[in-house]
Design a protein around this motif. Structure first.
Motif, PDB file in Angstrom:
ATOM      1  N   SER A 192       0.813  -1.209   0.000  1.00  0.00           N
ATOM      2  CA  SER A 192       0.000   0.000   0.000  1.00  0.00           C
ATOM      3  C   SER A 192       0.843   1.254   0.000  1.00  0.00           C
ATOM      4  N   GLY A 193       2.146   1.080  -0.163  1.00  0.00           N
ATOM      5  CA  GLY A 193       3.020   2.228  -0.159  1.00  0.00           C
ATOM      6  C   GLY A 193       3.409   2.650   1.242  1.00  0.00           C
ATOM      7  N   ASN A 194       3.242   1.745   2.210  1.00  0.00           N
ATOM      8  CA  ASN A 194       3.533   2.087   3.587  1.00  0.00           C
ATOM      9  C   ASN A 194       4.929   1.648   3.981  1.00  0.00           C
ATOM     10  N   SER A 195       5.435   2.244   5.028  1.00  0.00           N
ATOM     11  CA  SER A 195       6.825   2.051   5.393  1.00  0.00           C
ATOM     12  C   SER A 195       6.992   0.915   6.383  1.00  0.00           C
ATOM     13  N   LEU A 196       7.815  -0.058   6.025  1.00  0.00           N
ATOM     14  CA  LEU A 196       8.136  -1.178   6.893  1.00  0.00           C
ATOM     15  C   LEU A 196       9.636  -1.404   6.798  1.00  0.00           C
ATOM     16  N   ILE A 226       7.420  -0.899  11.925  1.00  0.00           N
ATOM     17  CA  ILE A 226       6.270  -0.676  11.044  1.00  0.00           C
ATOM     18  C   ILE A 226       5.712   0.724  11.262  1.00  0.00           C
ATOM     19  N   ASN A 227       5.472   1.411  10.157  1.00  0.00           N
ATOM     20  CA  ASN A 227       4.828   2.726  10.203  1.00  0.00           C
ATOM     21  C   ASN A 227       3.865   2.811   9.035  1.00  0.00           C
ATOM     22  N   TRP A 228       2.614   2.442   9.266  1.00  0.00           N
ATOM     23  CA  TRP A 228       1.654   2.397   8.164  1.00  0.00           C
ATOM     24  C   TRP A 228       1.203   3.780   7.710  1.00  0.00           C
ATOM     25  N   SER A 229       1.603   4.811   8.389  1.00  0.00           N
ATOM     26  CA  SER A 229       1.287   6.158   7.916  1.00  0.00           C
ATOM     27  C   SER A 229       2.353   6.670   6.961  1.00  0.00           C
ATOM     28  N   GLY A 230       3.463   5.950   6.856  1.00  0.00           N
ATOM     29  CA  GLY A 230       4.575   6.386   6.020  1.00  0.00           C
ATOM     30  C   GLY A 230       4.578   5.746   4.650  1.00  0.00           C
ATOM     31  N   GLY A 231       5.744   5.789   4.017  1.00  0.00           N
ATOM     32  CA  GLY A 231       5.892   5.219   2.687  1.00  0.00           C
ATOM     33  C   GLY A 231       5.555   6.179   1.570  1.00  0.00           C
ATOM     34  N   LEU A 232       5.688   7.471   1.812  1.00  0.00           N
ATOM     35  CA  LEU A 232       5.339   8.459   0.787  1.00  0.00           C
ATOM     36  C   LEU A 232       6.540   8.688  -0.136  1.00  0.00           C
ATOM     37  N   HIS A 233       6.665   7.765  -1.073  1.00  0.00           N
ATOM     38  CA  HIS A 233       7.894   7.604  -1.848  1.00  0.00           C
ATOM     39  C   HIS A 233       8.045   8.508  -3.071  1.00  0.00           C
ATOM     40  N   HIS A 234       7.038   9.318  -3.380  1.00  0.00           N
ATOM     41  CA  HIS A 234       7.140  10.185  -4.564  1.00  0.00           C
ATOM     42  C   HIS A 234       7.738  11.556  -4.266  1.00  0.00           C
ATOM     43  N   ALA A 235       7.748  11.980  -3.007  1.00  0.00           N
ATOM     44  CA  ALA A 235       8.211  13.330  -2.674  1.00  0.00           C
ATOM     45  C   ALA A 235       9.663  13.528  -3.091  1.00  0.00           C
ATOM     46  N   LYS A 236       9.924  14.677  -3.704  1.00  0.00           N
ATOM     47  CA  LYS A 236      11.275  15.008  -4.168  1.00  0.00           C
ATOM     48  C   LYS A 236      11.948  15.971  -3.190  1.00  0.00           C
ATOM     49  N   LYS A 237      13.179  16.288  -3.488  1.00  0.00           N
ATOM     50  CA  LYS A 237      13.977  17.138  -2.606  1.00  0.00           C
ATOM     51  C   LYS A 237      13.331  18.502  -2.372  1.00  0.00           C
TER      52      LYS A 237
END
Length: 243
Positions: free
Chosen positions: A4-8, A142-153
């Motif tokens: 789901s794009g979340n951070s693990l 586990i951080n299911w609120s994370g994983g926002l992988h599109h953000a750029k610098k």
């Protein structure tokens, strides 16, 4: 990353199953706006399922410490973070249109109430997970609120404002010579790949739908550059591929 794009984040001895689970009860209150497909409320629904099934009893539950301004600036440009901190739905007027365009805030990445606090919360969870792994206090974070992988610098992209994954990897690199990042979201993990495209300390692997599909990157031939050559691996999949 999960599907789901979340951070693990997983440490080297995950068989011990010491799991740190980061969750802030307020995260589900943030609202991108009517009709927007990104709904933080789903994180609260996931948490509710964990509680009802008793999964929380097998994890260490932690409230993330909000990421500080200087923490976010470890990857993002100062002026971009400053804008996220100050902009509100009420203040985004004609004088800020140029900044909104510059930092790519708009329909996909709207300005909503508590935007900066939301960024601090989800980034704090991922960085906190990396700290737990670095100090050997957890084997899985586990951080299911994370994983926002599109953000750029210096710009938002694809519903993502702050790239918590990049920040977590930078934290892991304080203690580890190399990090392997695996992204199995349906979208290409372009923000993370771009951040580490020229280094051999981070290998990025992305499985994603490819073609006429956001963000349109992640070709098989994109393998990294300079010292990072062959440290970026993309697995572009056709529409309908089983994953």
């Amino acid at each position: 990353m999960d599907g789901s794009g979340n951070s693990l984040l997983a440490g080297p001895e995950s068989h011990k199953k010491r799991v740190a689970y980061f969750y802030d009860s307020k995260v589900g209150n943030f609202y991108y706006g009517p009709g927007h497909p990104m709904k933080p409320h789903r994180i609260r629904m996931t948490h509710s399922l964990l509680m009802h099934y008793g999964v929380h009893q097998k994890m260490e539950m932690l409230k993330p410490i909000p990421a500080r301004y200087k923490d976010l600036c470890r990857f993002h440009e100062d002026d971009y973070v400053a804008f996220l901190k100050t902009v509100t739905p009420e203040t985004q007027n004609k004088k800020q249109l140029r900044a909104l365009k510059r930092f790519n805030l708009g329909e996909d990445c709207p300005v909503f109430d508590g935007l900066y606090s939301f960024c601090q919360t989800y980034a704090g969870g991922s960085v906190g997970g990396a700290v737990k792994l670095n100090h050997g206090h957890s084997d899985i974070a586990i951080n299911w609120s994370g994983g926002l992988h599109h953000a750029k610098k210096c710009e938002a992209s694809g519903f993502c404002y702050v790239n918590d994954i990049v920040l977590a990897i930078l934290e892991l690199l304080k203690y580890h010579a190399r990090v392997l990042y695996i992204d199995i979201d349906i979208h290409h993990g372009d923000g993370v790949e771009e951040a580490f495209y020229t280094t051999n300390r981070v290998m990025t692997v992305s499985f994603h739908k490819f073609g006429d599909y956001f963000p349109g990157t992640g070709d098989l031939r994109d393998v990294g550059h300079s010292e990072g050559k062959y440290y970026s691996l993309n697995v572009p999949l056709k529409d309908g591929s089983r994953r």
